[in-house]
Design a protein around this motif. Structure first.
Motif, PDB file in Angstrom:
ATOM      1  N   PHE A   3       0.827  -1.201   0.000  1.00 23.60           N
ATOM      2  CA  PHE A   3       0.000   0.000   0.000  1.00 23.60           C
ATOM      3  C   PHE A   3       0.865   1.255   0.000  1.00 23.60           C
ATOM      4  CE2 PHE A   3      -3.891  -2.326   1.408  1.00 23.60           C
ATOM      5  CZ  PHE A   3      -4.759  -1.754   0.498  1.00 23.60           C
ATOM      6  N   GLY A   4       1.922   1.253   0.802  1.00 23.15           N
ATOM      7  CA  GLY A   4       2.802   2.413   0.854  1.00 23.15           C
ATOM      8  C   GLY A   4       3.442   2.700  -0.492  1.00 23.15           C
ATOM      9  N   VAL A   5       3.917   1.656  -1.152  1.00 19.74           N
ATOM     10  CA  VAL A   5       4.550   1.834  -2.462  1.00 19.74           C
ATOM     11  C   VAL A   5       3.559   2.404  -3.469  1.00 19.74           C
ATOM     12  CG1 VAL A   5       5.497   0.571  -4.427  1.00 19.74           C
ATOM     13  CG2 VAL A   5       6.307   0.072  -2.117  1.00 19.74           C
ATOM     14  N   ALA A  65       0.957   9.165  -5.884  1.00 19.59           N
ATOM     15  CA  ALA A  65       0.947  10.589  -5.560  1.00 19.59           C
ATOM     16  C   ALA A  65       2.000  11.344  -6.363  1.00 19.59           C
ATOM     17  CB  ALA A  65       1.191  10.783  -4.059  1.00 19.59           C
ATOM     18  N   ILE A  66       3.223  10.803  -6.407  1.00 16.67           N
ATOM     19  CA  ILE A  66       4.288  11.469  -7.170  1.00 16.67           C
ATOM     20  C   ILE A  66       3.964  11.475  -8.659  1.00 16.67           C
ATOM     21  CG2 ILE A  66       6.727  11.373  -7.793  1.00 16.67           C
ATOM     22  CD1 ILE A  66       7.285  10.107  -5.085  1.00 16.67           C
ATOM     23  N   GLY A  67       3.567  10.320  -9.181  1.00 17.64           N
ATOM     24  CA  GLY A  67       3.274  10.233 -10.606  1.00 17.64           C
ATOM     25  C   GLY A  67       2.096  11.089 -11.026  1.00 17.64           C
ATOM     26  N   THR A  68       1.052  11.141 -10.186  1.00 15.80           N
ATOM     27  CA  THR A  68      -0.117  11.964 -10.512  1.00 15.80           C
ATOM     28  C   THR A  68       0.258  13.444 -10.561  1.00 15.80           C
ATOM     29  OG1 THR A  68      -1.641  10.368  -9.514  1.00 15.80           O
ATOM     30  CG2 THR A  68      -2.427  12.629  -9.764  1.00 15.80           C
ATOM     31  N   TRP A 123       6.712   5.570  -9.827  1.00 18.01           N
ATOM     32  CA  TRP A 123       5.856   6.672 -10.240  1.00 18.01           C
ATOM     33  C   TRP A 123       5.750   6.905 -11.747  1.00 18.01           C
ATOM     34  CZ3 TRP A 123       8.065  10.596 -13.007  1.00 18.01           C
ATOM     35  CH2 TRP A 123       9.449  10.726 -12.950  1.00 18.01           C
ATOM     36  N   PRO A 124       6.734   6.525 -12.595  1.00 19.10           N
ATOM     37  CA  PRO A 124       6.633   6.895 -14.015  1.00 19.10           C
ATOM     38  C   PRO A 124       5.385   6.396 -14.719  1.00 19.10           C
ATOM     39  CG  PRO A 124       8.878   6.239 -13.503  1.00 19.10           C
ATOM     40  CD  PRO A 124       8.052   5.913 -12.307  1.00 19.10           C
ATOM     41  N   GLY A 125       4.903   5.201 -14.365  1.00 22.94           N
ATOM     42  CA  GLY A 125       3.693   4.695 -15.012  1.00 22.94           C
ATOM     43  C   GLY A 125       2.484   5.571 -14.749  1.00 22.94           C
ATOM     44  N   TYR A 126       2.362   6.079 -13.542  1.00 25.32           N
ATOM     45  CA  TYR A 126       1.259   6.978 -13.199  1.00 25.32           C
ATOM     46  C   TYR A 126       1.424   8.324 -13.897  1.00 25.32           C
ATOM     47  CZ  TYR A 126      -0.101   3.663  -9.607  1.00 25.32           C
ATOM     48  OH  TYR A 126      -0.516   2.529  -8.955  1.00 25.32           O
TER      49      TYR A 126
END
Length: 292
Positions: free
Chosen positions: A98-100, A106-109, A165-168
């Motif tokens: 969940f943390g990951v 959050a970063i990716g968005t 994060w890059p995928g998001y």
């Protein structure tokens, strides 16, 4: 005068999505499996038959006991109950997953939303950074960051998140590029709304569905990545139980004492399979093209 298009209210749309979700038996099975995993993550250490083993207790007289009524999944090389260790490891593995996913999303968005809405050189710079991160295998990058930060739960979660994060970012950027051309964005801009308000109050709320679907699908892979780091000794260190660490320890005693790996391996399979089924069901239910 042109009649306004009738848009179903949000509760009605949610009811339709829930109805479509319940039509798929596999999606319901996935939801039940995920619910069981989450319940065990919360209450597992409390219902463990030997909670002292989770805390690191050792009983050499009970080592390598095969599955029995006293120890349904047997004991390991330290005489610890494998079932208790597996239940204790559920909380660690699920919380890490969940943390990951939450930090990565959050970063990716944020990166994808800013890149898609601002455009220009900002979009170019952020997307090149995203592409550069994607060229490095996620597990290798997470291993490098985790090795630099040192072992521990928080460092492990942070290390994997920085490669997640890059995928998001790419997903949200595409959604924002499409949403910023909608009529409601033009109307908000004409009413004097600033870029920040338009982005966070109007554009992003309409991009939530694909983000939720991706997060549910990513949970299984995040749990596997956490277990992978634990398996190679970079993640959580003993005596804290974690599925990957338990599997790593048990491989030295295979195949003679096969039951030492059965508990964490089966738990990992159920968690990953359940989250994948749930993600598929959410994707089919929340797909805007599936609405009628």
């Amino acid at each position: 005068m042109t009649d306004a298009v009738s848009v179903p209210p949000r509760p009605d749309r949610l009811a339709r999505a829930l109805f479509r979700f319940r039509q798929s038996r596999l999606s319901v099975i996935g939801a039940v499996m995920v619910a069981v995993v989450l319940l065990l993550a919360v209450f597992g250490p409390m219902i463990a038959p030997y909670p002292q083993d989770i805390a690191g207790a050792v009983s050499t007289a009970e080592r390598f006991q095969p599955p029995s009524l006293a120890h349904p999944l047997g004991t390991n090389e330290l005489g610890q109950d494998v079932l208790s260790l597996t239940l204790g490891g559920t909380r660690v593995s699920v919380l890490a997953g969940f943390g990951v996913v939450l930090i990565g999303a959050a970063i990716g968005t944020l990166v994808g939303a800013v890149a898609g809405y601002v455009g220009g050189w900002t979009d170019e710079a952020l997307m090149r950074l995203t592409d550069l991160t994607l060229t490095i295998p996620g597990l290798i990058l997470a291993m490098a960051i985790a090795a630099a930060l040192g072992p521990g739960f928080q460092n492990m979660v942070l290390a994997i998140s920085l490669s997640w994060w890059p995928g998001y970012a790419r997903l949200v950027r595409g959604e924002v590029l499409a949403a910023r051309e909608e009529v409601y964005v033009t109307a908000a801009r004409a009413l004097g709304a600033g870029p920040g308000r338009i982005l966070f109050r109007h554009v992003l709320p309409n991009c939530v569905s694909p983000i939720i679907v991706k997060m549910s699908l990513d949970m299984g892979f995040a749990i596997l990545t956490v277990a992978g780091l634990g398996f190679i000794g970079i993640g959580v260190r003993p005596p804290t139980p974690e599925w990957g660490t338990l599997l790593s320890t048990s491989r030295a005693y295979m195949p003679d004492y096969w039951w030492t790996a059965m508990g964490p391996g089966l738990a990992m399979f159920i968690a990953v399979f359940g989250f994948n089924l749930l993600g598929d069901g959410l994707r089919d239910s929340l797909d805007p093209k599936g609405r009628r």
